[in-house]
Scaffold this motif. Structure first.
Motif, PDB file in Angstrom:
ATOM      1  N   PHE A  24       2.917  -1.691  15.712  1.00 58.51           N
ATOM      2  CA  PHE A  24       2.154  -2.095  14.525  1.00 58.51           C
ATOM      3  C   PHE A  24       3.084  -2.555  13.412  1.00 58.51           C
ATOM      4  CE2 PHE A  24      -1.253  -0.301  16.818  1.00 58.51           C
ATOM      5  CZ  PHE A  24      -2.440  -0.691  16.213  1.00 58.51           C
ATOM      6  N   ASN A  25       4.232  -3.061  13.813  1.00 58.06           N
ATOM      7  CA  ASN A  25       5.226  -3.488  12.817  1.00 58.06           C
ATOM      8  C   ASN A  25       4.721  -4.612  11.919  1.00 58.06           C
ATOM      9  OD1 ASN A  25       7.143  -1.640  13.718  1.00 58.06           O
ATOM     10  ND2 ASN A  25       8.001  -3.065  15.211  1.00 58.06           N
ATOM     11  N   GLN A  26       4.023  -5.569  12.504  1.00 54.84           N
ATOM     12  CA  GLN A  26       3.590  -6.727  11.712  1.00 54.84           C
ATOM     13  C   GLN A  26       2.621  -6.311  10.620  1.00 54.84           C
ATOM     14  OE1 GLN A  26       1.871  -9.959  13.935  1.00 54.84           O
ATOM     15  NE2 GLN A  26       1.632 -11.251  12.123  1.00 54.84           N
ATOM     16  N   ILE A  27       1.644  -5.483  10.962  1.00 57.35           N
ATOM     17  CA  ILE A  27       0.693  -5.037   9.950  1.00 57.35           C
ATOM     18  C   ILE A  27       1.382  -4.211   8.881  1.00 57.35           C
ATOM     19  CG2 ILE A  27      -1.219  -3.425   9.549  1.00 57.35           C
ATOM     20  CD1 ILE A  27      -2.575  -4.506  12.003  1.00 57.35           C
ATOM     21  N   TYR A  28       2.261  -3.343   9.271  1.00 56.14           N
ATOM     22  CA  TYR A  28       2.933  -2.484   8.297  1.00 56.14           C
ATOM     23  C   TYR A  28       3.966  -3.253   7.488  1.00 56.14           C
ATOM     24  CZ  TYR A  28       0.832   2.028   9.216  1.00 56.14           C
ATOM     25  OH  TYR A  28      -0.050   3.067   9.277  1.00 56.14           O
ATOM     26  N   ASP A  29       4.645  -4.201   8.111  1.00 57.14           N
ATOM     27  CA  ASP A  29       5.649  -4.980   7.384  1.00 57.14           C
ATOM     28  C   ASP A  29       5.019  -5.948   6.403  1.00 57.14           C
ATOM     29  OD1 ASP A  29       7.583  -3.660   8.761  1.00 57.14           O
ATOM     30  OD2 ASP A  29       7.982  -5.284  10.184  1.00 57.14           O
ATOM     31  N   ASP A  30       3.862  -6.507   6.777  1.00 56.80           N
ATOM     32  CA  ASP A  30       3.184  -7.460   5.896  1.00 56.80           C
ATOM     33  C   ASP A  30       2.519  -6.755   4.726  1.00 56.80           C
ATOM     34  OD1 ASP A  30       4.026  -9.425   7.558  1.00 56.80           O
ATOM     35  OD2 ASP A  30       2.072  -9.767   8.524  1.00 56.80           O
ATOM     36  N   LEU A  64      -0.069  13.914   9.586  1.00 56.15           N
ATOM     37  CA  LEU A  64      -0.341  12.655  10.267  1.00 56.15           C
ATOM     38  C   LEU A  64       0.596  11.541   9.806  1.00 56.15           C
ATOM     39  CD1 LEU A  64      -2.138  10.654  11.909  1.00 56.15           C
ATOM     40  CD2 LEU A  64      -3.614  10.513   9.872  1.00 56.15           C
ATOM     41  N   ASP A  65       1.225  10.882  10.776  1.00 66.46           N
ATOM     42  CA  ASP A  65       1.966   9.641  10.542  1.00 66.46           C
ATOM     43  C   ASP A  65       1.131   8.533  11.200  1.00 66.46           C
ATOM     44  OD1 ASP A  65       3.597   7.362  10.822  1.00 66.46           O
ATOM     45  OD2 ASP A  65       5.419   8.570  10.825  1.00 66.46           O
ATOM     46  N   PRO A  66       0.330   7.794  10.427  1.00 71.86           N
ATOM     47  CA  PRO A  66      -0.619   6.841  11.022  1.00 71.86           C
ATOM     48  C   PRO A  66       0.028   5.814  11.943  1.00 71.86           C
ATOM     49  CG  PRO A  66      -1.101   7.167   8.696  1.00 71.86           C
ATOM     50  CD  PRO A  66       0.213   7.839   8.952  1.00 71.86           C
ATOM     51  N   LYS A  67       1.135   5.217  11.517  1.00 71.59           N
ATOM     52  CA  LYS A  67       1.773   4.186  12.344  1.00 71.59           C
ATOM     53  C   LYS A  67       2.245   4.764  13.682  1.00 71.59           C
ATOM     54  CE  LYS A  67       5.408   0.632  12.241  1.00 71.59           C
ATOM     55  NZ  LYS A  67       6.250   1.068  13.361  1.00 71.59           N
ATOM     56  N   ALA A 116      -6.967  -1.835   0.942  1.00 65.95           N
ATOM     57  CA  ALA A 116      -6.833  -0.883   2.057  1.00 65.95           C
ATOM     58  C   ALA A 116      -7.937  -1.019   3.110  1.00 65.95           C
ATOM     59  CB  ALA A 116      -6.768   0.550   1.527  1.00 65.95           C
ATOM     60  N   PRO A 117      -9.217  -1.156   2.724  1.00 66.00           N
ATOM     61  CA  PRO A 117     -10.246  -1.298   3.772  1.00 66.00           C
ATOM     62  C   PRO A 117     -10.109  -2.581   4.577  1.00 66.00           C
ATOM     63  CG  PRO A 117     -11.191  -1.609   1.577  1.00 66.00           C
ATOM     64  CD  PRO A 117      -9.815  -1.053   1.385  1.00 66.00           C
ATOM     65  N   LEU A 118      -9.583  -3.638   3.957  1.00 66.12           N
ATOM     66  CA  LEU A 118      -9.359  -4.882   4.702  1.00 66.12           C
ATOM     67  C   LEU A 118      -8.239  -4.691   5.724  1.00 66.12           C
ATOM     68  CD1 LEU A 118      -9.632  -7.446   1.764  1.00 66.12           C
ATOM     69  CD2 LEU A 118     -11.328  -7.008   3.552  1.00 66.12           C
ATOM     70  N   VAL A 119      -7.214  -3.931   5.358  1.00 61.79           N
ATOM     71  CA  VAL A 119      -6.139  -3.613   6.302  1.00 61.79           C
ATOM     72  C   VAL A 119      -6.683  -2.741   7.434  1.00 61.79           C
ATOM     73  CG1 VAL A 119      -3.917  -2.456   6.592  1.00 61.79           C
ATOM     74  CG2 VAL A 119      -4.333  -3.875   4.576  1.00 61.79           C
ATOM     75  N   ALA A 120      -7.562  -1.805   7.095  1.00 60.71           N
ATOM     76  CA  ALA A 120      -8.180  -0.960   8.130  1.00 60.71           C
ATOM     77  C   ALA A 120      -8.972  -1.809   9.112  1.00 60.71           C
ATOM     78  CB  ALA A 120      -9.078   0.088   7.484  1.00 60.71           C
ATOM     79  N   LEU A 176       0.821  -1.211   0.000  1.00 60.61           N
ATOM     80  CA  LEU A 176       0.000   0.000   0.000  1.00 60.61           C
ATOM     81  C   LEU A 176       0.854   1.261   0.000  1.00 60.61           C
ATOM     82  CD1 LEU A 176      -2.721  -1.106   2.564  1.00 60.61           C
ATOM     83  CD2 LEU A 176      -3.108  -0.617   0.145  1.00 60.61           C
ATOM     84  N   SER A 177       1.995   1.191   0.647  1.00 58.28           N
ATOM     85  CA  SER A 177       2.862   2.367   0.738  1.00 58.28           C
ATOM     86  C   SER A 177       3.443   2.779  -0.611  1.00 58.28           C
ATOM     87  CB  SER A 177       4.008   2.110   1.721  1.00 58.28           C
ATOM     88  OG  SER A 177       4.791   1.010   1.298  1.00 58.28           O
ATOM     89  N   MET A 178       3.291   1.913  -1.632  1.00 57.31           N
ATOM     90  CA  MET A 178       3.812   2.216  -2.962  1.00 57.31           C
ATOM     91  C   MET A 178       2.708   2.632  -3.920  1.00 57.31           C
ATOM     92  SD  MET A 178       7.008   1.708  -2.521  1.00 57.31           S
ATOM     93  CE  MET A 178       7.689   1.625  -4.168  1.00 57.31           C
ATOM     94  N   ASP A 179       1.519   2.913  -3.397  1.00 56.57           N
ATOM     95  CA  ASP A 179       0.378   3.188  -4.279  1.00 56.57           C
ATOM     96  C   ASP A 179       0.604   4.383  -5.209  1.00 56.57           C
ATOM     97  OD1 ASP A 179       0.274   5.139  -2.340  1.00 56.57           O
ATOM     98  OD2 ASP A 179      -1.872   4.970  -1.974  1.00 56.57           O
ATOM     99  N   PHE A 180       1.323   5.390  -4.738  1.00 55.85           N
ATOM    100  CA  PHE A 180       1.512   6.600  -5.538  1.00 55.85           C
ATOM    101  C   PHE A 180       2.412   6.373  -6.756  1.00 55.85           C
ATOM    102  CE2 PHE A 180       4.851   6.509  -2.372  1.00 55.85           C
ATOM    103  CZ  PHE A 180       5.987   6.964  -3.040  1.00 55.85           C
ATOM    104  N   ARG A 181       3.035   5.219  -6.832  1.00 56.89           N
ATOM    105  CA  ARG A 181       3.898   4.897  -7.967  1.00 56.89           C
ATOM    106  C   ARG A 181       3.224   3.962  -8.972  1.00 56.89           C
ATOM    107  NH1 ARG A 181       9.891   3.773  -5.267  1.00 56.89           N
ATOM    108  NH2 ARG A 181      10.159   5.841  -4.332  1.00 56.89           N
ATOM    109  N   LYS A 182       1.975   3.603  -8.703  1.00 54.10           N
ATOM    110  CA  LYS A 182       1.322   2.586  -9.518  1.00 54.10           C
ATOM    111  C   LYS A 182       0.377   3.194 -10.553  1.00 54.10           C
ATOM    112  CE  LYS A 182       3.320  -0.662  -7.167  1.00 54.10           C
ATOM    113  NZ  LYS A 182       4.368  -1.507  -7.783  1.00 54.10           N
ATOM    114  N   ARG A 183       0.011   2.345 -11.528  1.00 57.80           N
ATOM    115  CA  ARG A 183      -0.956   2.745 -12.537  1.00 57.80           C
ATOM    116  C   ARG A 183      -2.352   2.844 -11.924  1.00 57.80           C
ATOM    117  NH1 ARG A 183       0.459   2.233 -17.926  1.00 57.80           N
ATOM    118  NH2 ARG A 183       2.542   1.368 -18.335  1.00 57.80           N
ATOM    119  N   PHE A 184      -3.258   3.509 -12.649  1.00 52.69           N
ATOM    120  CA  PHE A 184      -4.599   3.792 -12.137  1.00 52.69           C
ATOM    121  C   PHE A 184      -5.325   2.539 -11.677  1.00 52.69           C
ATOM    122  CE2 PHE A 184      -9.183   4.172 -12.918  1.00 52.69           C
ATOM    123  CZ  PHE A 184      -9.489   5.246 -12.101  1.00 52.69           C
ATOM    124  N   GLU A 185      -5.322   1.476 -12.482  1.00 51.24           N
ATOM    125  CA  GLU A 185      -6.065   0.272 -12.142  1.00 51.24           C
ATOM    126  C   GLU A 185      -5.544  -0.357 -10.850  1.00 51.24           C
ATOM    127  OE1 GLU A 185      -4.636   0.859 -15.018  1.00 51.24           O
ATOM    128  OE2 GLU A 185      -6.260   0.963 -16.511  1.00 51.24           O
TER     129      GLU A 185
END
Length: 280
Positions: A274-280, A260-263, A221-225, A202-211
């Motif tokens: 929250f290392n496990q959630i962020y690392d996974d 805001l830094d969510p972690k 993202a909502p499942l991670v939330a 998810l942290s790389m979303d800004f580098r990805k194509r639209f789809e």
């Protein structure tokens, strides 16, 4: 045509509208006031409700039955109240919503969304249409100026979509329109179906194509939330949740204060890592 009117969030002034930068009490850019405002033209019915200082103005197509209009307004007000209470917001603001029929060719209609309001088709009251309504109200407080929040890095922007996409489902579940399990199960099926094609951090979303961005924001993202919500409740013996976390961070970062830094804030809020959630 006879009976038609122009509907928009700008202030009425005689036979026209006043578009004044300071009219809303905040220093919003004129380009945004013009470019982001939803507008509608036609015959409308209107229902209004004040919720914590916010005035929600719901304009519906005049050709719909009173019963259909009443159902639309009742549900819109309930969802709006849920989202305002989620963030603990009590500001003076006008929010304009315009609901119209499908286009003549039966295609969907979307007139935009921003802090001033939103507009789209509501011929049928499907769950998806109401999820989108809830999502867009949520963004008024976690993203859009003047009420929203900033994130510290591009790599954290996914969190804003994560909470909007999660609470669009949770809001409808809490209000009794379906179960949380139903809403999350659909997201999980969609996530699994396209995982091999689009999944990435998810942290790389800004580098990805639209789809890929669409998939990451609205499926993963909502499942991670949800996982974050469950971890907060587990770590605090049910005393806290993602709901209370949203009120906590909004009190610190709402109105575009700081970044805001969510972690970092999740760990401060719960006293756990929250290392496990962020690392996974």
């Amino acid at each position: 045509p006879a009976g038609w009117e122009a509907v928009c969030p700008w202030k009425k002034s005689g036979s026209g509208f006043l578009i004044k930068r300071g009219a809303y009490g905040y220093n919003l850019a004129m380009a945004d006031l013009l470019g982001e405002a939803v507008m509608g033209f036609g015959n409308f019915k209107v229902c209004r409700k004040d919720i914590n200082g916010f005035t929600f103005n719901i304009y519906t197509y005049a050709g719909w039955t009173d019963a259909h209009t009443s159902q639309i307004c009742e549900r819109a007000f309930k969802i709006a109240e849920y989202q305002l209470n989620l963030f603990g917001v009590d500001k003076d603001w006008d929010y304009t919503v315009i609901f119209v029929p499908n286009a003549a060719d039966k295609k969907r209609v979307f007139g935009g969304c921003w802090a001033l309001g939103q507009g789209y088709e509501m011929e049928k009251m499907t769950d998806r249409r109401w999820e989108l309504f809830s999502h867009r109200v949520h963004h008024m407080f976690n993203k859009y100026p003047p009420f929203g929040m900033n994130t510290s890095l591009k790599a954290n922007r996914w969190f804003l979509e994560a909470t909007a996409s999660y609470f669009e489902v949770k809001s409808l579940a809490v209000l009794g329109y379906y179960s949380l399990r139903q809403g999350l199960s659909k997201l999980k099926r969609d996530y699994d179906e396209n995982k091999d094609t689009y999944d990435s951090p998810l942290s790389m979303d800004f580098r990805k194509r639209f789809e890929t961005v669409e998939y990451l924001h609205y499926k993963k993202a909502p499942l991670v939330a949800y996982l974050i919500d469950e971890k907060i409740k587990k770590d605090t013996n049910g005393e806290k949740s993602l709901d209370s976390f949203m009120r906590y961070v909004y009190s610190r970062y709402g109105m575009k204060r700081g970044a805001l830094d969510p972690k970092k804030e999740l760990e401060r809020f719960t006293g756990t890592d929250f290392n496990q959630i962020y690392d996974d």
